[in-house]
Scaffold this motif. Structure first.
Motif, PDB file in Angstrom:
ATOM      1  N   LYS A   1     -17.236   5.860  -4.788  1.00 34.55           N
ATOM      2  CA  LYS A   1     -16.013   6.420  -4.242  1.00 34.55           C
ATOM      3  C   LYS A   1     -14.978   5.307  -4.072  1.00 34.55           C
ATOM      4  N   THR A   2     -13.750   5.587  -4.474  1.00 34.19           N
ATOM      5  CA  THR A   2     -12.680   4.598  -4.397  1.00 34.19           C
ATOM      6  C   THR A   2     -11.758   4.883  -3.223  1.00 34.19           C
ATOM      7  N   ILE A   3     -11.583   3.876  -2.390  1.00 31.72           N
ATOM      8  CA  ILE A   3     -10.700   3.943  -1.229  1.00 31.72           C
ATOM      9  C   ILE A   3      -9.611   2.894  -1.385  1.00 31.72           C
ATOM     10  N   ILE A   4      -8.374   3.274  -1.141  1.00 37.63           N
ATOM     11  CA  ILE A   4      -7.257   2.324  -1.150  1.00 37.63           C
ATOM     12  C   ILE A   4      -6.791   2.114   0.280  1.00 37.63           C
ATOM     13  N   CYS A   5      -6.687   0.852   0.677  1.00 36.57           N
ATOM     14  CA  CYS A   5      -6.070   0.503   1.962  1.00 36.57           C
ATOM     15  C   CYS A   5      -4.661   0.012   1.675  1.00 36.57           C
ATOM     16  N   PHE A   6      -3.678   0.836   1.978  1.00 36.63           N
ATOM     17  CA  PHE A   6      -2.272   0.572   1.668  1.00 36.63           C
ATOM     18  C   PHE A   6      -1.555   0.236   2.967  1.00 36.63           C
ATOM     19  N   GLY A   7      -1.064  -1.005   3.065  1.00 38.26           N
ATOM     20  CA  GLY A   7      -0.461  -1.402   4.325  1.00 38.26           C
ATOM     21  C   GLY A   7       0.391  -2.646   4.227  1.00 38.26           C
ATOM     22  N   ASP A   8       0.527  -3.301   5.366  1.00 32.70           N
ATOM     23  CA  ASP A   8       1.401  -4.472   5.470  1.00 32.70           C
ATOM     24  C   ASP A   8       0.562  -5.739   5.673  1.00 32.70           C
ATOM     25  N   SER A   9       1.066  -6.684   6.458  1.00 26.12           N
ATOM     26  CA  SER A   9       0.370  -7.955   6.630  1.00 26.12           C
ATOM     27  C   SER A   9      -0.974  -7.809   7.328  1.00 26.12           C
ATOM     28  N   ASN A  10      -1.131  -6.778   8.161  1.00 21.58           N
ATOM     29  CA  ASN A  10      -2.419  -6.594   8.822  1.00 21.58           C
ATOM     30  C   ASN A  10      -3.458  -6.016   7.875  1.00 21.58           C
ATOM     31  N   THR A  11      -3.047  -5.439   6.766  1.00 19.75           N
ATOM     32  CA  THR A  11      -3.975  -5.048   5.709  1.00 19.75           C
ATOM     33  C   THR A  11      -4.199  -6.214   4.747  1.00 19.75           C
ATOM     34  N   HIS A  12      -3.145  -6.972   4.488  1.00 15.13           N
ATOM     35  CA  HIS A  12      -3.267  -8.166   3.649  1.00 15.13           C
ATOM     36  C   HIS A  12      -4.159  -9.219   4.302  1.00 15.13           C
ATOM     37  N   GLY A  13      -4.169  -9.234   5.631  1.00 18.09           N
ATOM     38  CA  GLY A  13      -5.028 -10.161   6.340  1.00 18.09           C
ATOM     39  C   GLY A  13      -4.347 -11.421   6.828  1.00 18.09           C
ATOM     40  N   TYR A  14      -3.060 -11.312   7.173  1.00 21.96           N
ATOM     41  CA  TYR A  14      -2.350 -12.488   7.687  1.00 21.96           C
ATOM     42  C   TYR A  14      -3.003 -12.986   8.967  1.00 21.96           C
ATOM     43  N   CYS A  15      -3.210 -14.293   9.022  1.00 24.74           N
ATOM     44  CA  CYS A  15      -3.803 -14.929  10.197  1.00 24.74           C
ATOM     45  C   CYS A  15      -2.715 -15.702  10.929  1.00 24.74           C
ATOM     46  N   SER A  16      -2.305 -15.210  12.085  1.00 22.39           N
ATOM     47  CA  SER A  16      -1.201 -15.861  12.796  1.00 22.39           C
ATOM     48  C   SER A  16      -1.615 -17.179  13.426  1.00 22.39           C
ATOM     49  N   GLU A  17      -2.906 -17.419  13.490  1.00 20.02           N
ATOM     50  CA  GLU A  17      -3.373 -18.694  14.046  1.00 20.02           C
ATOM     51  C   GLU A  17      -3.132 -19.848  13.084  1.00 20.02           C
TER      52      GLU A  17
ATOM     53  N   GLU B   1      -6.818   4.884  -9.978  1.00 19.30           N
ATOM     54  CA  GLU B   1      -7.390   6.231 -10.103  1.00 19.30           C
ATOM     55  C   GLU B   1      -8.739   6.188 -10.816  1.00 19.30           C
ATOM     56  N   PRO B   2      -9.628   7.144 -10.503  1.00 21.03           N
ATOM     57  CA  PRO B   2      -9.476   8.245  -9.551  1.00 21.03           C
ATOM     58  C   PRO B   2      -9.699   7.784  -8.105  1.00 21.03           C
ATOM     59  N   VAL B   3      -8.832   8.237  -7.225  1.00 22.96           N
ATOM     60  CA  VAL B   3      -8.841   7.810  -5.830  1.00 22.96           C
ATOM     61  C   VAL B   3      -9.461   8.903  -4.961  1.00 22.96           C
ATOM     62  N   ASP B   4     -10.438   8.524  -4.162  1.00 18.81           N
ATOM     63  CA  ASP B   4     -11.095   9.480  -3.267  1.00 18.81           C
ATOM     64  C   ASP B   4     -10.454   9.523  -1.886  1.00 18.81           C
ATOM     65  N   LEU B   5      -9.858   8.405  -1.460  1.00 17.42           N
ATOM     66  CA  LEU B   5      -9.202   8.372  -0.154  1.00 17.42           C
ATOM     67  C   LEU B   5      -8.145   7.272  -0.146  1.00 17.42           C
ATOM     68  N   LEU B   6      -6.963   7.620   0.339  1.00 16.67           N
ATOM     69  CA  LEU B   6      -5.884   6.658   0.552  1.00 16.67           C
ATOM     70  C   LEU B   6      -5.702   6.486   2.059  1.00 16.67           C
ATOM     71  N   ILE B   7      -5.839   5.255   2.519  1.00 14.34           N
ATOM     72  CA  ILE B   7      -5.601   4.935   3.926  1.00 14.34           C
ATOM     73  C   ILE B   7      -4.248   4.236   4.017  1.00 14.34           C
ATOM     74  N   ILE B   8      -3.322   4.827   4.749  1.00 12.06           N
ATOM     75  CA  ILE B   8      -1.997   4.235   4.938  1.00 12.06           C
ATOM     76  C   ILE B   8      -1.874   3.755   6.375  1.00 12.06           C
ATOM     77  N   MET B   9      -1.667   2.455   6.550  1.00 13.45           N
ATOM     78  CA  MET B   9      -1.421   1.897   7.878  1.00 13.45           C
ATOM     79  C   MET B   9      -0.141   1.072   7.817  1.00 13.45           C
ATOM     80  N   LEU B  10       0.963   1.720   8.137  1.00 17.29           N
ATOM     81  CA  LEU B  10       2.284   1.110   8.084  1.00 17.29           C
ATOM     82  C   LEU B  10       3.092   1.518   9.315  1.00 17.29           C
TER      83      LEU B  10
END
Length: 218
Positions: A3-19, A78-87
């Motif tokens: 199953k294919t899941i896409i995590c579509f987001g901003d820097s918190n999905t990209h994994g920016y480390c503010s430290e 594709e084919p996408v089973d779930l798109l997760i949007i966190m924006l």
């Protein structure tokens, strides 16, 4: 087939480390951890971009509008089973002049665009989880991001979950409020990027939820 899941987001999905000002490695970013916790039957595609918005073109930086990117993103995986949007975190910037309800309308437009990309969905069944990001904390205003973000961001981000849940109902999408995860928090360097521990907490919470969303039980 996995199953294919896409995590579509901003820097918190990209994994920016503010430290460090860099990026968490693939043992710490929540999409990578989500794939680990879900197990062998899943592939999680990372589609995070620092500064990304739902629908707004940033006058200072190019290529950050989620609406412009979502078609290509879906079709490339594709084919996408779930798109997760966190924006929505970047949408709170003062220069966009939007309140939380306006931001949710932008998310609604983005979700409808994703739903319309019929050729991308596994078995022709659109499946989207809208995630209200954990809110910006008040301390951001005393850090180096204060001028970039502007005034009122923390207040607006706290209101997103209410409007996002309504958007999910309007569009037939699933909804999850990341701010409700016990212990989730932002790093005190800027109060708007997830700590390493919070990436893990988010991944575990989503791993508990995702299988039922894909199987159609929810």
């Amino acid at each position: 087939m996995k199953k294919t899941i896409i995590c579509f987001g901003d820097s918190n999905t990209h994994g920016y480390c503010s430290e460090t000002g860099g990026r968490f490695d693939d043992t710490k970013r929540y999409p990578c951890l989500l794939e680990k916790y879900l197990g062998e039957g899943y592939i999680v595609r990372e589609e995070g971009l620092s500064g990304r918005t739902t629908v707004f073109e940033d006058p200072l930086f190019e290529g950050l509008c989620g609406l412009s990117a979502i078609f290509g993103c879906l079709m490339s995986h594709e084919p996408v089973d779930l798109l997760i949007i966190m924006l929505g975190t970047n949408d709170t910037k003062e220069r966009f002049g939007c309140n939380a309800e306006n931001i949710a309308k932008g998310l609604e437009r983005l979700a409808k665009k994703a739903l319309s990309v019929t050729d991308a969905w596994a078995n022709g069944r659109p499946n989207i989880l809208l995630v209200a990001p954990a809110p910006i904390e008040d301390g951001y205003a005393s850090t180096f991001v204060a001028n970039e973000m502007g005034k009122g961001c923390a207040e607006k981000s706290r209101e997103l979950a209410f409007y996002y849940e309504r958007t999910a109902k309007l569009t037939g999408c699933h909804f999850f409020d990341a701010g409700t995860i016990p212990g989730i928090c932002m790093h005190p360097n800027d109060y708007m990027h997830l700590t390493e521990e919070s990436h893990d907490l988010l991944a575990k919470a989503l791993a508990d939820l995702v299988p039922s969303l894909i199987s159609g039980q929810v």
